[in-house]
Scaffold this active site. Structure first.
Site, PDB file in Angstrom:
ATOM      1  N   GLN A   9      40.568  55.979  41.357  1.00 28.34           N
ATOM      2  CA  GLN A   9      39.900  55.769  40.063  1.00 28.34           C
ATOM      3  C   GLN A   9      38.380  55.825  40.236  1.00 28.34           C
ATOM      4  O   GLN A   9      37.663  56.464  39.460  1.00 28.34           O
ATOM      5  CB  GLN A   9      40.316  54.420  39.496  1.00 28.34           C
TER       6      GLN A   9
ATOM      7  N   LEU B 291      42.192  38.247  34.652  1.00 35.05           N
ATOM      8  CA  LEU B 291      41.143  38.277  35.672  1.00 35.05           C
ATOM      9  C   LEU B 291      41.508  37.456  36.910  1.00 35.05           C
ATOM     10  O   LEU B 291      42.197  36.443  36.832  1.00 35.05           O
ATOM     11  CB  LEU B 291      39.835  37.741  35.080  1.00 35.05           C
TER      12      LEU B 291
ATOM     13  N   HIS C 262      37.956  40.689  40.268  1.00 35.27           N
ATOM     14  CA  HIS C 262      37.109  41.000  39.108  1.00 35.27           C
ATOM     15  C   HIS C 262      35.807  40.197  39.174  1.00 35.27           C
ATOM     16  O   HIS C 262      34.726  40.705  38.869  1.00 35.27           O
ATOM     17  CB  HIS C 262      37.830  40.640  37.799  1.00 35.27           C
TER      18      HIS C 262
ATOM     19  N   SER D 157      46.216  42.207  39.241  1.00 38.64           N
ATOM     20  CA  SER D 157      46.854  41.562  38.091  1.00 38.64           C
ATOM     21  C   SER D 157      48.364  41.747  38.164  1.00 38.64           C
ATOM     22  O   SER D 157      49.123  40.973  37.584  1.00 38.64           O
ATOM     23  CB  SER D 157      46.334  42.171  36.792  1.00 38.64           C
ATOM     24  N   ARG D 158      48.815  42.785  38.870  1.00 42.30           N
ATOM     25  CA  ARG D 158      50.252  43.057  38.932  1.00 42.30           C
ATOM     26  C   ARG D 158      50.971  42.215  39.991  1.00 42.30           C
ATOM     27  O   ARG D 158      52.203  42.194  40.000  1.00 42.30           O
ATOM     28  CB  ARG D 158      50.504  44.540  39.186  1.00 42.30           C
TER      29      ARG D 158
HETATM   30  P1  AMP Z   1      41.775  46.235  36.279  1.00 41.35           P
HETATM   31  O1  AMP Z   1      41.558  45.046  35.429  1.00 41.35           O
HETATM   32  O2  AMP Z   1      42.957  46.125  37.185  1.00 41.35           O
HETATM   33  O3  AMP Z   1      41.708  47.537  35.519  1.00 41.35           O
HETATM   34  O4  AMP Z   1      40.534  46.284  37.262  1.00 41.35           O
HETATM   35  C1  AMP Z   1      39.225  46.260  36.795  1.00 41.35           C
HETATM   36  C2  AMP Z   1      38.293  46.535  37.941  1.00 41.35           C
HETATM   37  O5  AMP Z   1      38.463  45.536  38.933  1.00 41.35           O
HETATM   38  C3  AMP Z   1      38.572  47.885  38.617  1.00 41.35           C
HETATM   39  O6  AMP Z   1      37.351  48.507  38.952  1.00 41.35           O
HETATM   40  C4  AMP Z   1      39.331  47.471  39.844  1.00 41.35           C
HETATM   41  O7  AMP Z   1      39.217  48.388  40.902  1.00 41.35           O
HETATM   42  C5  AMP Z   1      38.668  46.155  40.179  1.00 41.35           C
HETATM   43  N1  AMP Z   1      39.535  45.345  41.018  1.00 41.35           N
HETATM   44  C6  AMP Z   1      40.850  45.054  40.807  1.00 41.35           C
HETATM   45  N2  AMP Z   1      41.335  44.347  41.825  1.00 41.35           N
HETATM   46  C7  AMP Z   1      40.324  44.173  42.716  1.00 41.35           C
HETATM   47  C8  AMP Z   1      40.210  43.518  43.976  1.00 41.35           C
HETATM   48  N3  AMP Z   1      41.240  42.906  44.545  1.00 41.35           N
HETATM   49  N4  AMP Z   1      39.013  43.551  44.593  1.00 41.35           N
HETATM   50  C9  AMP Z   1      37.955  44.191  44.033  1.00 41.35           C
HETATM   51  N5  AMP Z   1      37.998  44.809  42.837  1.00 41.35           N
HETATM   52  C10 AMP Z   1      39.173  44.810  42.195  1.00 41.35           C
END
Ligand code: AMP
Length: 305
Positions: free
Chosen positions: A156, A36, A40, A189-190
Site C-alpha cells: 500500500q 485504532l 496507528h 485491527s484484524r
Molecule cells: P488501517 O487502519 O489498517 O487502514 O491502517 C491505517 C494506517 O496504519 C496504515 O498506514 C497502516 O499501514 C498503519 N498501520 C497499521 N498497523 C500498523 C502497525 N502495526 N504498525 C505501524 N503502522 C500500522
C-alpha cells in the site's frame, strides 16, 4: 462524541487546513480505518513530531473492499477510537460518513498500475484502486505536506508513493516502522478476529521474517533458499495457510532470485520519497507474506539490508 475537533464534513476540513497552510503551518495527515491500536498511534506521534497541524482520518473506505470481503464485519469502534485520540491532541479528527465522502452519483476512481497487480492485488483486484482513490481524495481535502503510512502495509505504501510521484502530488509520503506485539506479531485491527489458538500460532509469521533477516545477515543471497526456510517456519503452525511468500525489489516489487549486494536503483532518491529508515536507507529487498489463520488473512513484511 461532540468534541469540536471531530469533523465529518470534508468542506470544513478543507477550509480549516487551507487556512492553516496560509499561515505557514506544515500539515500532516494520518489516514486510518479506525479500530485504532498502538501502530496507528505511532503514526500520529510521528506526524505530530514532524508537522504543525495534524489531521487524523477515521473512515472505513467501502471502495477498497470487494463484495465478498469483510466490509460489514470490519471493526468499527468510534467511541474507543476517540478515547485513544483525545490525549494525542491532534488538530482535527476527520470522521466522515460514507455519504459525506462519496456523494450520490460518485463516479471517479484512480486507476493504479503494475505495482498494485501483484501480491495483495491478486487476491484483492480492486483493493488498491479503492485505496488510491480515497488517499487522493484525502490529499485534496486536507492539502497535507506529509502523509504518514505504516510499513506494515508495505505494498500500500509503495502504491501510494507511486501515485504521489506519478500525479505530481506536492506531498511527502512517509513510512513508519511496524509496531508489534510482544511476541512479534504485527499489530492489526484484524488480529481481534483470531481465536486464542490462531493468535498463538500467528507468532510464526514474525518468526519466519526473523529467519529471513538472520539468513541475510549471514550473507545468504539466494531468494529461493530463503523462501524455503520462511515456508518451513510457517509450516510449523498447523493452522497457517500460506497465501504468498515473496522476495522482491523494495521499490518495484518485482520478484527477485538473488538479493543484490548493492541497491538496484536509486529511484528512492527522487523528490518526495522519504527513505524508510533514515539510518539504514538502502534496503536491498523486501520479504512480503500473507498467511491465513482460519478466516483471518494476515500480512507482514520485512526489509533486507
Ligand atoms: P488501517 O487502519 O489498517 O487502514 O491502517 C491505517 C494506517 O496504519 C496504515 O498506514 C497502516 O499501514 C498503519 N498501520 C497499521 N498497523 C500498523 C502497525 N502495526 N504498525 C505501524 N503502522 C500500522
Amino acid at each position: 462524541m461532540t468534541e469540536r475537533r471531530i469533523i465529518g464534513d470534508p468542506a470544513i476540513v478543507q477550509e480549516e487546513t487551507l487556512a492553516q497552510k496560509k499561515c505557514g503551518k506544515r500539515i500532516g495527515v494520518v489516514p486510518t480505518m479506525g479500530a485504532l491500536h498502538k501502530g496507528h498511534l505511532e503514526l500520529i506521534r510521528r506526524a505530530k513530531a514532524e508537522c504543525d497541524f495534524v489531521v487524523v482520518t477515521v473512515f472505513v473506505n467501502p471502495v477498497q473492499f470487494a463484495p465478498t470481503e469483510d466490509l460489514q464485519k470490519y471493526p468499527r469502534t468510534p467511541e474507543q477510537d476517540w478515547e485513544l485520540l483525545k490525549p494525542m491532541n491532534v488538530d482535527i479528527v476527520f470522521m466522515p460518513t460514507e455519504k459525506e465522502i462519496y456523494l450520490a452519483g460518485y463516479d471517479t476512481y484512480v486507476e493504479t498500475g503494475e505495482l498494485s497487480k501483484r501480491f495483495e492485488g491478486k487476491t484483492r483486484p480492486a483493493h488498491f484502486r479503492g485505496v488510491a482513490t480515497i488517499v487522493l481524495k484525502l490529499m485534496n481535502i486536507a492539502s497535507p505536506d506529509a502523509a504518514f503510512f505504516g510499513q506494515k502495509d508495505y505494498q500500500q505504501f509503495c502504491v501510494v508513493r507511486k501515485m504521489a510521484a506519478d500525479l505530481n502530488l506536492p506531498v511527502e509520503i512517509v513510512a513508519c516502522p511496524t509496531v508489534r506485539e510482544p511476541d512479534g506479531l504485527a499489530m492489526s485491527s484484524r488480529n481481534r478476529y483470531l481465536s486464542l489458538e490462531e493468535r498463538k500460532q500467528a507468532a510464526a509469521i514474525p518468526q519466519s521474517l526473523k529467519v529471513a533477516q538472520n539468513m541475510r545477515n549471514a550473507g545468504v543471497a539466494d531468494a529461493k533458499e530463503m523462501r524455503k526456510n520462511i515456508q518451513a517456519v510457517l509450516e510449523t503452525s498447523p493452522l497457517a495457510e500460506i497465501d504468498y511468500i515473496a522476495i522482491a525489489d523494495p521499490l518495484t516489487l518485482e520478484e527477485i532470485s538473488v538479493i543484490p549486494s548493492m541497491p538496484q536503483n536509486l529511484l528512492s532518491q527522487q523528490r518526495g520519497m522519504r527513505l524508510l529508515v533514515p539510518e539504514n536507507p538502502t534496503p536491498r529487498a523486501v520479504v512480503l507474506l500473507a498467511v491465513r489463520f482460519g478466516k483471518t488473512r494476515l500480512i507482514d513484511n520485512c526489509l533486507l539490508y
